[in-house]
Design an enzyme around this catalytic site. Structure first.
Site, mmCIF file in Angstrom:
data_model
loop_
_atom_site.group_PDB
_atom_site.id
_atom_site.type_symbol
_atom_site.label_atom_id
_atom_site.label_comp_id
_atom_site.label_asym_id
_atom_site.label_seq_id
_atom_site.Cartn_x
_atom_site.Cartn_y
_atom_site.Cartn_z
ATOM 1 C CG HIS A 18 -1.917 -1.046 1.340
ATOM 2 N ND1 HIS A 18 -2.077 -1.841 2.456
ATOM 3 C CD2 HIS A 18 -2.845 -1.471 0.447
ATOM 4 C CE1 HIS A 18 -3.073 -2.704 2.256
ATOM 5 N NE2 HIS A 18 -3.543 -2.510 1.041
ATOM 6 C CE LYS A 42 -13.716 -7.360 2.884
ATOM 7 N NZ LYS A 42 -12.455 -6.964 2.253
ATOM 8 N NE ARG A 92 -1.314 -7.327 -4.969
ATOM 9 C CZ ARG A 92 -2.099 -7.765 -3.997
ATOM 10 N NH1 ARG A 92 -1.615 -7.936 -2.790
ATOM 11 N NH2 ARG A 92 -3.369 -8.042 -4.224
ATOM 12 C CB SER A 130 -4.210 -6.957 3.888
ATOM 13 O OG SER A 130 -3.792 -5.643 3.635
HETATM 14 O O1 PNS Z 1 -8.678 -3.140 -0.217
HETATM 15 P P1 PNS Z 1 -9.764 -3.709 -1.066
HETATM 16 O O2 PNS Z 1 -10.588 -4.696 -0.276
HETATM 17 O O3 PNS Z 1 -9.219 -4.298 -2.338
HETATM 18 O O4 PNS Z 1 -10.742 -2.489 -1.469
HETATM 19 C C1 PNS Z 1 -11.918 -2.720 -2.214
HETATM 20 C C2 PNS Z 1 -12.718 -1.407 -2.393
HETATM 21 C C3 PNS Z 1 -12.892 -0.722 -1.048
HETATM 22 C C4 PNS Z 1 -11.964 -0.478 -3.319
HETATM 23 C C5 PNS Z 1 -14.072 -1.776 -3.033
HETATM 24 O O5 PNS Z 1 -14.650 -2.822 -2.311
HETATM 25 C C6 PNS Z 1 -15.046 -0.610 -3.056
HETATM 26 O O6 PNS Z 1 -14.874 0.324 -3.813
HETATM 27 N N1 PNS Z 1 -16.095 -0.666 -2.201
HETATM 28 C C7 PNS Z 1 -17.085 0.383 -2.075
HETATM 29 C C8 PNS Z 1 -18.457 -0.067 -2.561
HETATM 30 C C9 PNS Z 1 -18.558 0.126 -4.059
HETATM 31 O O7 PNS Z 1 -18.443 1.193 -4.580
HETATM 32 N N2 PNS Z 1 -18.763 -1.009 -4.750
HETATM 33 C C10 PNS Z 1 -18.813 -1.047 -6.178
HETATM 34 C C11 PNS Z 1 -17.415 -1.135 -6.756
HETATM 35 S S1 PNS Z 1 -17.461 -1.456 -8.471
#
Ligand code: PNS
Length: 161
Positions: A18, A42, A92, A130
């Site tokens: 990150h 979660k 990645r 993570s």
């Molecule tokens: O660290 P992560 O778990 O890869 O992050 C994922 C994240 C937070 C970027 C994604 O789950 C997200 O944008 N969630 C918010 C809800 C949302 O907008 N969902 C539609 C995404 S297409």
């Protein structure tokens, strides 16, 4: 005009991967908002306030143009509220790209004004995630050099709770 971007994620925990992406984003944008998703579904290792505190303590001294915020609901809605039109995501591997692509396209469909910028992590950080950090730590493996030392301190502190 100030160029601002949002780097969203769960950061449970913050890793050197990150930090790699945040540092790269900070060279491209005047302001980077690290936006932590509040996701009650979660079962996180660290609570949201704990993760915000870690992000602040690690990032503030190094990168003053980076701020930490939390958000709920749709990411593109949060971008609209904050008047930001760039989302940063780290990639990645091809597997990450396949995971990110539908999200990029869905976010574009929901709000065509918001662009996603995919940044490539450096090779030495390309295997860090993570979830792997949590697994290795829980099984007694060494995670030094893969996450900030503050994260290890906090993981040790909370180990027995
Ligand atoms: O660290 P992560 O778990 O890869 O992050 C994922 C994240 C937070 C970027 C994604 O789950 C997200 O944008 N969630 C918010 C809800 C949302 O907008 N969902 C539609 C995404 S297409």
């Amino acid at each position: 005009m100030t160029r601002r971007a949002i780097y969203p994620g769960t950061f449970d925990p913050l890793t050197n991967g990150h930090l790699d992406i945040i540092s790269r984003a900070a060279t491209l944008f005047d302001e980077v908002i690290v936006a932590l998703l509040v996701n009650p579904g979660k079962n996180p290792m660290f609570s949201v306030p704990e993760r915000v505190e870690i992000l602040n303590e690690v990032l503030k001294p190094k990168l003053p143009q980076v701020s930490i915020e939390t958000f709920e609901g749709l990411l593109v809605e949060y971008c609209r509220q904050r008047q930001v039109n760039a989302i940063i995501r780290g990639v990645r591997s091809v597997k990450d790209y396949e995971y990110e692509l539908p999200m990029v396209l869905m976010n574009r469909k929901l709000n065509p004004d918001v662009e996603t910028v995919l940044l490539i992590a450096s090779e030495e950080n390309s295997y860090i995630s993570s979830s792997l950090i949590k697994e290795v730590y829980s099984l007694g493996g060494a995670i030094e050099g893969l996450v900030p030392s503050l994260v290890i301190e906090r993981m040790n502190l909370y180990r027995d709770r």
